[in-house]
Design an enzyme around this catalytic site. Structure first.
Site, PDB file in Angstrom:
ATOM      1  CD  GLU A 187      -2.457  -6.494   4.778  1.00 54.46           C
ATOM      2  OE1 GLU A 187      -2.501  -6.011   3.629  1.00 54.46           O
ATOM      3  OE2 GLU A 187      -1.520  -6.275   5.556  1.00 54.46           O
ATOM      4  NE  ARG A 200      -1.090   0.015  -2.617  1.00 55.87           N
ATOM      5  CZ  ARG A 200      -0.808  -0.464  -1.404  1.00 55.87           C
ATOM      6  NH1 ARG A 200      -0.524  -1.745  -1.242  1.00 55.87           N
ATOM      7  NH2 ARG A 200      -0.809   0.338  -0.351  1.00 55.87           N
TER       8      ARG A 200
END
Length: 488
Positions: free
Chosen positions: A118, A364
């Site tokens: 990711e 995040r």
């Protein structure tokens, strides 16, 4: 029901929230506890909506140190390095915990754990289950294990307030009655439901943060709201938007404009990609995610849940490009906590998205949320065990008067406009002029005012907070706030 005392539960720890963080805390309890939530099916939790999986350094050539480095880089100078190190080092153990709880994590043909890549990760390190239904699969298996523990008492109700005179927890008001307790763990999720475009449950509007503020707790870095770059745009859609996981871009999907051109690096940090898309949308262009030519298996085979959402909207991701836009996805700010999850309010712990642990900083890193929820839920539960065994007497079983609040929220569009991806002083001031007069009575308005006031007092561009009128960075600092800091 506010005058009714649930005397059977008097003195027991109360855990508020039945997502991953709350369930892990409950599983750690070494005595009876109350698990309080509106539902015990996973409905209404962000945990069950998580698609990508959980980040952990378990792959070949990876390490917790590398995971920590990626986390710190994404956090744009506001992470707590000690917390980052501690949680990333706990990652491999968290994977073992999931396996011990029976979660069927995906494996490759050699029997090794399959790993997604990711954005902003330097390695493939996302363990997953059920294709793109990781959160749902994980939560259902953890729920099954929690239901086997007879010391967990399930109370289907909602939180209505905290009783904490002199900064010490004495009890909680619920829709089922008042529970006298000196130990409470808050795991109630985020505030995405305040926004017009969100991937979060609409019921998650930060009302519990407002209640903690009324009780005297300190909130930290409330301005940092993360927008996921790729939420599906469907004709006539209302309510929560369908998320298209970052794992799709990690698998090779690309972002295109309506003329077919690519315009950004798909695996840059989320705040960078979201701003790039927002800039194109502001110019009147349409942005698409193109997953028609993924290497290996086709889109529908790799991401069945997302495919189902696309087809429900009349789109076939195997043969069509998908219109996307950013949507509010995760709140990095929240209750200020220490390494055990203790807030500034004695007797109140917090874990999961409602807490500001220092792991995420200003932005995040993808799939660190389930890791934080699992690990910090365990840590909070263990610390409550230690605290409840210190000989502290249970609170008296009396019912004090409870203040009443409203929770209606007609300002989702204004929240999106002024507290979205791109912010200005004028927009923030205009927003606060509408919410601050309501904040003493309305919990949603209070939480939104905290976000707006913190954003107004951070005139810089850092991570997920981007002030267009004040370019550049200031020295790194946290913004801690209590109720008395707002001009109410």
């Amino acid at each position: 029901m506010q005058g009714h005392v649930l005397s059977r539960h008097a003195g027991w720890p109360v855990i508020i929230g039945a997502g991953l963080a709350g369930l892990m805390a409950a599983l750690e309890m070494d005595g009876p506890c109350v698990l309080l939530a509106p539902s015990f099916t996973g409905e209404g939790t962000s945990s069950t909506l998580a698609q990508g999986g959980m980040a952990a350094a378990v792959g070949p050539g990876d390490s917790p140190a590398s995971h920590a480095e990626d986390t710190l880089k994404a956090g744009a100078g506001l992470c707590d390095p000690a917390i980052v190190q501690r949680i990333t080092e706990a990652g491999p153990g968290a994977v073992e915990t999931l396996l011990r709880l029976g979660v069927p994590l995906a494996r490759d043909g050699k029997g090794q754990l399959s790993l997604h890549l990711e954005a902003a990760h330097s390695h493939e390190r996302i363990v997953f289950a059920g294709g793109d239904r990781s959160g749902q699969v994980i939560l259902q298996h953890v729920l099954q294990q929690a239901r086997k523990k007879d010391t967990i008492h399930w109370l289907q109700a909602t939180l209505e307030g905290f009783h904490a005179p002199d900064g010490t927890m004495q009890g909680v008001w619920t829709s089922a009655g008042f529970i006298p307790t000196r130990h409470c763990i808050l795991a109630s999720g985020g505030c995405g439901g305040l926004y017009q475009h969100t991937t979060s449950p609409l019921s998650n509007r930060g009302t519990t943060l407002a209640l903690t503020a009324w009780a005297g707790a300190t909130l930290r870095d409330m301005e940092f709201t993360q927008f996921h770059p790729t939420a599906l745009v469907a004709p006539g859609q209302t309510g929560r938007l369908s998320l298209i996981s970052e794992a799709v871009r990690g698998a090779g999907a690309v972002l295109r404009l309506d003329d077919g051109h690519r315009f950004t690096e798909e695996l840059a940090p989320r705040d960078v990609v979201s701003r790039a898309i927002a800039a194109q949308l502001r110019e009147g262009r349409t942005v698409f995610l193109d997953g028609r030519s993924l290497p290996g298996a086709p889109f529908s085979a790799r991401f069945p849940g997302i495919t189902q959402a696309c087809r429900k909207a009349g789109l076939d991701p195997d043969t069509q490009i998908l219109p996307v836009q950013p949507a509010m996805h995760y709140h990095m700010g929240g209750l200020k906590v220490d390494q055990t999850g203790r807030t500034t309010l004695k007797g109140l712990w917090a874990c999961g998205e409602v807490a500001c642990t220092g792991l995420h900083g200003a932005n995040r890193l993808a799939s660190n949320s389930l890791l934080e929820a699992l690990v910090c839920g365990q840590w909070a539960g263990r610390d409550v065990n230690t605290s409840r065994n210190d000989g502290t007497a249970p609170p008296p079983a009396t019912v004090p008067a409870r203040p009443t609040f409203t929770t209606d929220w007609p300002f989702r569009a204004e929240m999106q406009q002024h507290l979205g991806i791109l912010r200005t002083r004028t927009g923030l001031e205009n927003f606060l002029e509408r919410t601050l007069p309501l904040a003493r009575q309305n919990l949603c308005a209070l939480t939104a005012s905290f976000i707006g006031w913190a954003a107004l007092n951070r005139p810089e561009q850092r991570g997920a907070h981007w002030r267009e009128d004040t370019p550049g960075l200031q020295p790194p600092r946290h913004i801690d706030m209590q109720l008395t800091d707002l001009p109410l």
